[in-house]
Scaffold this motif. Sequence first.
Motif, PDB file in Angstrom:
ATOM      1  N   ALA A 171       0.806  -1.221   0.000  1.00 20.90           N
ATOM      2  CA  ALA A 171       0.000   0.000   0.000  1.00 20.90           C
ATOM      3  C   ALA A 171       0.835   1.265   0.000  1.00 20.90           C
ATOM      4  O   ALA A 171       0.299   2.363  -0.229  1.00 20.90           O
ATOM      5  N   PHE A 172       2.136   1.135   0.229  1.00 21.00           N
ATOM      6  CA  PHE A 172       2.989   2.315   0.353  1.00 21.00           C
ATOM      7  C   PHE A 172       2.924   3.168  -0.926  1.00 21.00           C
ATOM      8  O   PHE A 172       3.036   2.651  -2.025  1.00 21.00           O
ATOM      9  N   GLY A 173       2.730   4.456  -0.748  1.00 19.80           N
ATOM     10  CA  GLY A 173       2.673   5.365  -1.878  1.00 19.80           C
ATOM     11  C   GLY A 173       1.339   5.423  -2.579  1.00 19.80           C
ATOM     12  O   GLY A 173       1.202   6.112  -3.602  1.00 19.80           O
ATOM     13  N   THR A 174       0.338   4.725  -2.050  1.00 20.63           N
ATOM     14  CA  THR A 174      -0.997   4.744  -2.630  1.00 20.63           C
ATOM     15  C   THR A 174      -1.945   5.486  -1.696  1.00 20.63           C
ATOM     16  O   THR A 174      -1.610   5.757  -0.542  1.00 20.63           O
ATOM     17  N   PRO A 175      -3.165   5.795  -2.170  1.00 22.84           N
ATOM     18  CA  PRO A 175      -4.129   6.448  -1.279  1.00 22.84           C
ATOM     19  C   PRO A 175      -4.513   5.610  -0.067  1.00 22.84           C
ATOM     20  O   PRO A 175      -5.053   6.142   0.909  1.00 22.84           O
ATOM     21  N   ARG A 176      -4.255   4.317  -0.109  1.00 22.08           N
ATOM     22  CA  ARG A 176      -4.605   3.445   1.011  1.00 22.08           C
ATOM     23  C   ARG A 176      -3.548   3.426   2.103  1.00 22.08           C
ATOM     24  O   ARG A 176      -3.742   2.795   3.155  1.00 22.08           O
ATOM     25  N   ALA A 177      -2.416   4.068   1.889  1.00 19.06           N
ATOM     26  CA  ALA A 177      -1.262   3.883   2.756  1.00 19.06           C
ATOM     27  C   ALA A 177      -1.550   4.189   4.222  1.00 19.06           C
ATOM     28  O   ALA A 177      -1.206   3.408   5.120  1.00 19.06           O
ATOM     29  N   ALA A 178      -2.161   5.308   4.500  1.00 11.59           N
ATOM     30  CA  ALA A 178      -2.400   5.700   5.891  1.00 11.59           C
ATOM     31  C   ALA A 178      -3.324   4.715   6.594  1.00 11.59           C
ATOM     32  O   ALA A 178      -3.088   4.342   7.753  1.00 11.59           O
ATOM     33  N   ALA A 179      -4.365   4.282   5.892  1.00  9.01           N
ATOM     34  CA  ALA A 179      -5.308   3.338   6.500  1.00  9.01           C
ATOM     35  C   ALA A 179      -4.656   1.993   6.770  1.00  9.01           C
ATOM     36  O   ALA A 179      -4.927   1.348   7.790  1.00  9.01           O
ATOM     37  N   VAL A 180      -3.783   1.555   5.867  1.00  6.99           N
ATOM     38  CA  VAL A 180      -3.106   0.273   6.054  1.00  6.99           C
ATOM     39  C   VAL A 180      -2.061   0.365   7.159  1.00  6.99           C
ATOM     40  O   VAL A 180      -1.839  -0.596   7.909  1.00  6.99           O
ATOM     41  N   LEU A 181      -1.405   1.517   7.289  1.00  4.91           N
ATOM     42  CA  LEU A 181      -0.372   1.681   8.306  1.00  4.91           C
ATOM     43  C   LEU A 181      -0.957   1.704   9.720  1.00  4.91           C
ATOM     44  O   LEU A 181      -0.314   1.240  10.668  1.00  4.91           O
ATOM     45  N   ALA A 182      -2.157   2.219   9.880  1.00  4.77           N
ATOM     46  CA  ALA A 182      -2.731   2.418  11.211  1.00  4.77           C
ATOM     47  C   ALA A 182      -2.743   1.150  12.069  1.00  4.77           C
ATOM     48  O   ALA A 182      -2.385   1.208  13.258  1.00  4.77           O
ATOM     49  N   PRO A 183      -3.123  -0.015  11.552  1.00  7.93           N
ATOM     50  CA  PRO A 183      -3.104  -1.213  12.400  1.00  7.93           C
ATOM     51  C   PRO A 183      -1.700  -1.615  12.857  1.00  7.93           C
ATOM     52  O   PRO A 183      -1.557  -2.250  13.910  1.00  7.93           O
ATOM     53  N   TYR A 184      -0.671  -1.270  12.088  1.00  8.12           N
ATOM     54  CA  TYR A 184       0.690  -1.557  12.520  1.00  8.12           C
ATOM     55  C   TYR A 184       1.056  -0.707  13.736  1.00  8.12           C
ATOM     56  O   TYR A 184       1.670  -1.198  14.692  1.00  8.12           O
ATOM     57  N   VAL A 185       0.692   0.546  13.690  1.00  3.75           N
ATOM     58  CA  VAL A 185       0.948   1.430  14.831  1.00  3.75           C
ATOM     59  C   VAL A 185       0.216   0.900  16.053  1.00  3.75           C
ATOM     60  O   VAL A 185       0.796   0.758  17.141  1.00  3.75           O
ATOM     61  N   ALA A 186      -1.074   0.585  15.888  1.00  2.00           N
ATOM     62  CA  ALA A 186      -1.867   0.095  17.013  1.00  2.00           C
ATOM     63  C   ALA A 186      -1.358  -1.254  17.513  1.00  2.00           C
ATOM     64  O   ALA A 186      -1.360  -1.519  18.727  1.00  2.00           O
ATOM     65  N   SER A 187      -0.907  -2.108  16.613  1.00  2.93           N
ATOM     66  CA  SER A 187      -0.399  -3.422  17.023  1.00  2.93           C
ATOM     67  C   SER A 187       0.897  -3.290  17.806  1.00  2.93           C
ATOM     68  O   SER A 187       1.110  -3.998  18.806  1.00  2.93           O
ATOM     69  N   ALA A 188       1.790  -2.416  17.360  1.00  2.00           N
ATOM     70  CA  ALA A 188       3.032  -2.200  18.098  1.00  2.00           C
ATOM     71  C   ALA A 188       2.748  -1.654  19.490  1.00  2.00           C
ATOM     72  O   ALA A 188       3.354  -2.086  20.480  1.00  2.00           O
ATOM     73  N   GLU A 189       1.826  -0.724  19.570  1.00  2.00           N
ATOM     74  CA  GLU A 189       1.464  -0.165  20.878  1.00  2.00           C
ATOM     75  C   GLU A 189       0.835  -1.232  21.768  1.00  2.00           C
ATOM     76  O   GLU A 189       1.156  -1.326  22.959  1.00  2.00           O
ATOM     77  N   ALA A 190      -0.019  -2.069  21.195  1.00  2.00           N
ATOM     78  CA  ALA A 190      -0.652  -3.127  21.972  1.00  2.00           C
ATOM     79  C   ALA A 190       0.365  -4.173  22.416  1.00  2.00           C
ATOM     80  O   ALA A 190       0.299  -4.682  23.548  1.00  2.00           O
TER      81      ALA A 190
END
Length: 252
Positions: A171-190
């Motif tokens: 998804a990197f560099g596409t309009p979906r990038a931010a939405a796809v990245l969000a679960p990674y941030v939340a997963s790392a925090e969890a």
Amino acid sequence: MTSHSLRTALSVNLNKVALVRNTRHLGIPSVLRAATLCLQAGANGITVHPRPDARHIRGSDVRELHALLRQSWPGVEFNIEGNPFHNLMDFVRELRPDQCTFVPDTEGQFTSDHGWDLQADGERVRPLIEEAKALGVRVSLFMDPVPGAMAAAKAVGADRVELYTEQYASAFGTPRAAAVLAPYVASAEAAQAAGLEVNAGHDLSRDNLTAFLRAVPGVREVSIGHALIADALELGYAATVKAYLDCIAAAA
């Protein structure tokens, strides 16, 4: 822990070097030579994923790399990946690497493409995690970026999770990038809230690595193989490793 508290370690996955070597019977390119050049350039660790069919990394490679690191590179981390229900535990018992990464691959799988479903497999992996840890081996579980699954990884005894980053890379560099990245941030925090450390790997590259590390907190290690070895075909091992280390430094 924040993403800036510790520099992320770079572990170079050497599977693709072995894959090219195995197309002939000349012993080149050398897996040991590749490891040496990458470590001389500043890589922090070496990763291998020996599959049961030995289509790239062979058992002899794993043993020779283990000996090389112990003799010439003390302190460098050796990470062996694989399915603990196939051949991984044989290497863990024999060699006691610094880290083993449990990956739920099937025997003939083309490449890793999903993380553990611990509702289905948690009780099966728990005793093997306990065995590896009793041998002094850190255990990381290959996991999809599902924040709710991180507590389960801790509950079965893992020390770390490795977030499977193919979806991010695609998804990197596409309009979906931010939405796809969000679960990674939340997963790392969890994961960190549950007492786990975080690794990441799969399809990370010079293009997308810095952005990932800037966004995702506390990543202790990235394991990179395909893109790094592809870059090394053009740039050489030393320049490539330094370029990836620069990507990591830019995130800090």
